[in-house]
Design an enzyme around this catalytic site. Sequence first.
Site, PDB file in Angstrom:
ATOM      1  N   HIS A 142       0.813  -1.217   0.000  1.00 18.93           N
ATOM      2  CA  HIS A 142       0.000   0.000   0.000  1.00 18.93           C
ATOM      3  C   HIS A 142       0.845   1.265   0.000  1.00 18.93           C
ATOM      4  O   HIS A 142       0.372   2.327   0.390  1.00 18.93           O
ATOM      5  CB  HIS A 142      -0.936  -0.003   1.231  1.00 18.93           C
ATOM      6  CG  HIS A 142      -1.916  -1.136   1.201  1.00 18.93           C
ATOM      7  ND1 HIS A 142      -2.578  -1.566   2.333  1.00 18.93           N
ATOM      8  CD2 HIS A 142      -2.322  -1.953   0.195  1.00 18.93           C
ATOM      9  CE1 HIS A 142      -3.362  -2.588   2.008  1.00 18.93           C
ATOM     10  NE2 HIS A 142      -3.228  -2.841   0.725  1.00 18.93           N
ATOM     11  N   GLY A 177      -1.225  -9.398  12.602  1.00 21.58           N
ATOM     12  CA  GLY A 177      -1.695  -8.060  12.938  1.00 21.58           C
ATOM     13  C   GLY A 177      -2.559  -7.430  11.868  1.00 21.58           C
ATOM     14  O   GLY A 177      -2.452  -6.237  11.595  1.00 21.58           O
ATOM     15  N   CYS A 192       2.427  14.758 -12.255  1.00 17.55           N
ATOM     16  CA  CYS A 192       3.429  13.957 -13.000  1.00 17.55           C
ATOM     17  C   CYS A 192       3.893  12.740 -12.213  1.00 17.55           C
ATOM     18  O   CYS A 192       4.716  11.961 -12.703  1.00 17.55           O
ATOM     19  CB  CYS A 192       4.627  14.837 -13.359  1.00 17.55           C
ATOM     20  SG  CYS A 192       5.683  15.225 -11.947  1.00 17.55           S
TER      21      CYS A 192
HETATM   22  C1  BV8 Z   1      -8.275  -2.112  -5.277  1.00 16.59           C
HETATM   23  C2  BV8 Z   1      -3.066   2.682   2.622  1.00 16.59           C
HETATM   24  C3  BV8 Z   1      -8.967  -2.104  -7.537  1.00 16.59           C
HETATM   25  C4  BV8 Z   1      -3.531   4.045   2.950  1.00 16.59           C
HETATM   26  C5  BV8 Z   1      -4.902   1.069   2.677  1.00 16.59           C
HETATM   27  C6  BV8 Z   1     -11.722  -7.651  -3.643  1.00 16.59           C
HETATM   28  C7  BV8 Z   1     -10.619  -7.534  -4.487  1.00 16.59           C
HETATM   29  C8  BV8 Z   1     -10.049  -6.292  -4.728  1.00 16.59           C
HETATM   30  C9  BV8 Z   1     -10.546  -5.139  -4.103  1.00 16.59           C
HETATM   31  C10 BV8 Z   1     -11.613  -5.252  -3.258  1.00 16.59           C
HETATM   32  C11 BV8 Z   1     -12.202  -6.501  -3.025  1.00 16.59           C
HETATM   33  N1  BV8 Z   1     -13.210  -6.309  -2.134  1.00 16.59           N
HETATM   34  C12 BV8 Z   1     -13.266  -4.996  -1.803  1.00 16.59           C
HETATM   35  C13 BV8 Z   1     -12.339  -4.327  -2.486  1.00 16.59           C
HETATM   36  C14 BV8 Z   1     -12.121  -2.875  -2.419  1.00 16.59           C
HETATM   37  C15 BV8 Z   1     -11.126  -2.470  -1.331  1.00 16.59           C
HETATM   38  C16 BV8 Z   1     -11.295  -3.247  -0.065  1.00 16.59           C
HETATM   39  O1  BV8 Z   1     -10.529  -4.155   0.226  1.00 16.59           O
HETATM   40  N2  BV8 Z   1     -12.303  -2.878   0.695  1.00 16.59           N
HETATM   41  C17 BV8 Z   1     -12.583  -3.582   1.922  1.00 16.59           C
HETATM   42  C18 BV8 Z   1     -11.942  -2.847   3.101  1.00 16.59           C
HETATM   43  C19 BV8 Z   1     -14.104  -3.650   2.062  1.00 16.59           C
HETATM   44  N3  BV8 Z   1      -9.778  -2.637  -1.818  1.00 16.59           N
HETATM   45  C20 BV8 Z   1      -9.220  -1.619  -2.498  1.00 16.59           C
HETATM   46  O2  BV8 Z   1      -9.796  -0.599  -2.752  1.00 16.59           O
HETATM   47  C21 BV8 Z   1      -7.795  -1.827  -2.969  1.00 16.59           C
HETATM   48  N4  BV8 Z   1      -7.707  -1.415  -4.322  1.00 16.59           N
HETATM   49  O3  BV8 Z   1      -8.772  -3.174  -5.125  1.00 16.59           O
HETATM   50  O4  BV8 Z   1      -8.266  -1.470  -6.474  1.00 16.59           O
HETATM   51  C22 BV8 Z   1      -8.500  -1.451  -8.780  1.00 16.59           C
HETATM   52  C23 BV8 Z   1      -7.864  -2.228  -9.739  1.00 16.59           C
HETATM   53  C24 BV8 Z   1      -7.461  -1.612 -10.913  1.00 16.59           C
HETATM   54  C25 BV8 Z   1      -7.665  -0.259 -11.111  1.00 16.59           C
HETATM   55  C26 BV8 Z   1      -8.274   0.512 -10.122  1.00 16.59           C
HETATM   56  C27 BV8 Z   1      -8.704  -0.078  -8.945  1.00 16.59           C
HETATM   57  C28 BV8 Z   1      -6.839  -0.932  -2.191  1.00 16.59           C
HETATM   58  C29 BV8 Z   1      -6.757  -1.386  -0.763  1.00 16.59           C
HETATM   59  C30 BV8 Z   1      -5.646  -0.570  -0.054  1.00 16.59           C
HETATM   60  C31 BV8 Z   1      -6.260   0.589   0.682  1.00 16.59           C
HETATM   61  N5  BV8 Z   1      -5.233   1.303   1.445  1.00 16.59           N
HETATM   62  N6  BV8 Z   1      -3.913   1.708   3.288  1.00 16.59           N
HETATM   63  C32 BV8 Z   1      -3.296   4.394   4.390  1.00 16.59           C
HETATM   64  O5  BV8 Z   1      -2.582   3.679   5.121  1.00 16.59           O
HETATM   65  O6  BV8 Z   1      -3.830   5.449   4.788  1.00 16.59           O
HETATM   66  S1  BV8 Z   1      -5.719  -0.167   3.462  1.00 16.59           S
HETATM   67  C33 BV8 Z   1      -5.636   0.057   5.128  1.00 16.59           C
HETATM   68  O7  BV8 Z   1      -6.310  -1.039   5.688  1.00 16.59           O
HETATM   69  C34 BV8 Z   1      -4.219  -0.018   5.709  1.00 16.59           C
HETATM   70  O8  BV8 Z   1      -3.206  -0.342   4.772  1.00 16.59           O
HETATM   71  C35 BV8 Z   1      -4.373  -1.153   6.670  1.00 16.59           C
HETATM   72  O9  BV8 Z   1      -3.187  -1.803   6.922  1.00 16.59           O
HETATM   73  C36 BV8 Z   1      -5.294  -1.979   5.841  1.00 16.59           C
HETATM   74  C37 BV8 Z   1      -5.870  -3.199   6.383  1.00 16.59           C
HETATM   75  O10 BV8 Z   1      -6.151  -2.976   7.672  1.00 16.59           O
HETATM   76  P1  BV8 Z   1      -5.246  -3.741   8.736  1.00 16.59           P
HETATM   77  O11 BV8 Z   1      -3.808  -3.519   8.416  1.00 16.59           O
HETATM   78  O12 BV8 Z   1      -5.700  -5.136   8.810  1.00 16.59           O
HETATM   79  O13 BV8 Z   1      -5.560  -2.899  10.006  1.00 16.59           O
HETATM   80  P2  BV8 Z   1      -6.860  -3.035  10.902  1.00 16.59           P
HETATM   81  O14 BV8 Z   1      -6.876  -1.871  11.821  1.00 16.59           O
HETATM   82  O15 BV8 Z   1      -8.050  -3.303  10.043  1.00 16.59           O
HETATM   83  O16 BV8 Z   1      -6.598  -4.377  11.738  1.00 16.59           O
HETATM   84  C38 BV8 Z   1      -5.545  -4.438  12.654  1.00 16.59           C
HETATM   85  C39 BV8 Z   1      -5.643  -5.802  13.302  1.00 16.59           C
HETATM   86  O17 BV8 Z   1      -4.548  -5.934  14.212  1.00 16.59           O
HETATM   87  C40 BV8 Z   1      -6.912  -5.990  14.123  1.00 16.59           C
HETATM   88  O18 BV8 Z   1      -7.484  -7.247  13.792  1.00 16.59           O
HETATM   89  C41 BV8 Z   1      -6.424  -5.986  15.586  1.00 16.59           C
HETATM   90  O19 BV8 Z   1      -7.134  -6.893  16.383  1.00 16.59           O
HETATM   91  C42 BV8 Z   1      -5.014  -6.461  15.425  1.00 16.59           C
HETATM   92  N7  BV8 Z   1      -4.082  -5.971  16.446  1.00 16.59           N
HETATM   93  C43 BV8 Z   1      -4.100  -4.789  17.113  1.00 16.59           C
HETATM   94  N8  BV8 Z   1      -3.015  -4.713  17.919  1.00 16.59           N
HETATM   95  C44 BV8 Z   1      -2.298  -5.866  17.726  1.00 16.59           C
HETATM   96  C45 BV8 Z   1      -2.968  -6.675  16.787  1.00 16.59           C
HETATM   97  N9  BV8 Z   1      -2.508  -7.877  16.388  1.00 16.59           N
HETATM   98  C46 BV8 Z   1      -1.339  -8.306  16.924  1.00 16.59           C
HETATM   99  N10 BV8 Z   1      -0.633  -7.587  17.818  1.00 16.59           N
HETATM  100  C47 BV8 Z   1      -1.073  -6.377  18.246  1.00 16.59           C
HETATM  101  N11 BV8 Z   1      -0.371  -5.680  19.154  1.00 16.59           N
END
Ligand code: BV8
Length: 269
Positions: free
Chosen positions: A140, A210, A151
């Site tokens: 990401h 994580g 650009c």
């Molecule tokens: C795309 C960067 C298409 C920015 C981020 C199926 C296939 C393809 C796409 C999709 C699909 N279904 C849905 C989609 C669309 C979408 C998507 O996934 N939506 C979901 C959320 C419904 N995906 C996209 O849009 C992707 N792009 O598919 O484009 C395309 C193709 C061609 C042309 C045009 C378009 C892009 C996805 C990337 C988005 N950007 N981040 C930024 O950082 O600001 S994603 C964002 O969420 C972060 O990167 C983050 O890392 C990521 C995932 O979240 P997690 O890392 O898992 O973090 P989260 O808080 O959710 O969870 C943390 C976990 O850790 C928890 O479970 C917690 O319990 C645990 N935890 C906490 N503390 C600890 C711990 N575990 C261990 N130890 C600890 N101490």
Amino acid sequence: MDEIGGIANALRSARGVVVLTGAGISAESGLRTFRGNEKDMGSLWKSFDPMRLATPEAFLADPETVTKWYDWRRRGCLAAEANAGHRALAEMERRLTGTGSESRPTRHRSETGATSFTLLTQNVDRLHQKAGSVNVVELHGSIVEWRCVRCRRKTVPGAEEFARVPAPSPCCAGEMLRPDVVWFGEALPVEAVEAAQFAVAGCDLFLSIGTSAVAYPAAGYVQAAAAMGAKTVEINAEETPISGMVDWTIRGKAGEVLPRVVEGAWGGE
Ligand code: BV8
């Protein structure tokens, strides 16, 4: 044998290891996750939903707010230290592949050749690199680098660039800088996707650490690895949609569990 022992054994015999990390591995470095509810780190985040802000639409609609939010996160990432979980993954890579200055490849590895190790991260904070990980694929992008909206030329901005928000592009007059991250609805970098697909196709052990396993395409890699016959592991603080499908799932903090896994695999050497 307990989960840690099983994972340690699988690591020692693996030929190709892929690790996927998410925001959870950086939580112990004080960085906020996307969906967790840890105590807030700062007022700006409290009033915004990251799922709504991490989009090109949000940036076009309100570039000042999105720029402020990302610059606030950028400064937090630059100030953050890698934690024991990041360091354990760097040690795991050294042990498996013999890379890195303090590499201490195990006798077992030197006889049978190095194992491949690929660290896929959804995080944009560069803490894996701070910990010494070498083969890191930033799925990401990175919050440290920003690019010209027009650009796409990249730059590493400092505080002076953000004296005005949105930050003006240094190369194209009248244009803005944006963070070089992948927003929701944007395609992942081609080279990152290719590196991830190549690594997953060749792995026999996949660890998901994580991450809430809901952001795609990253969340789909564990299923792809399992379909290739790889053993799969989850280390996460909470249950996720993949908890029921992996071979081992451990509820816990990455900074506590990962050092125990590395100790279990190579502690005596
Ligand atoms: C795309 C960067 C298409 C920015 C981020 C199926 C296939 C393809 C796409 C999709 C699909 N279904 C849905 C989609 C669309 C979408 C998507 O996934 N939506 C979901 C959320 C419904 N995906 C996209 O849009 C992707 N792009 O598919 O484009 C395309 C193709 C061609 C042309 C045009 C378009 C892009 C996805 C990337 C988005 N950007 N981040 C930024 O950082 O600001 S994603 C964002 O969420 C972060 O990167 C983050 O890392 C990521 C995932 O979240 P997690 O890392 O898992 O973090 P989260 O808080 O959710 O969870 C943390 C976990 O850790 C928890 O479970 C917690 O319990 C645990 N935890 C906490 N503390 C600890 C711990 N575990 C261990 N130890 C600890 N101490």
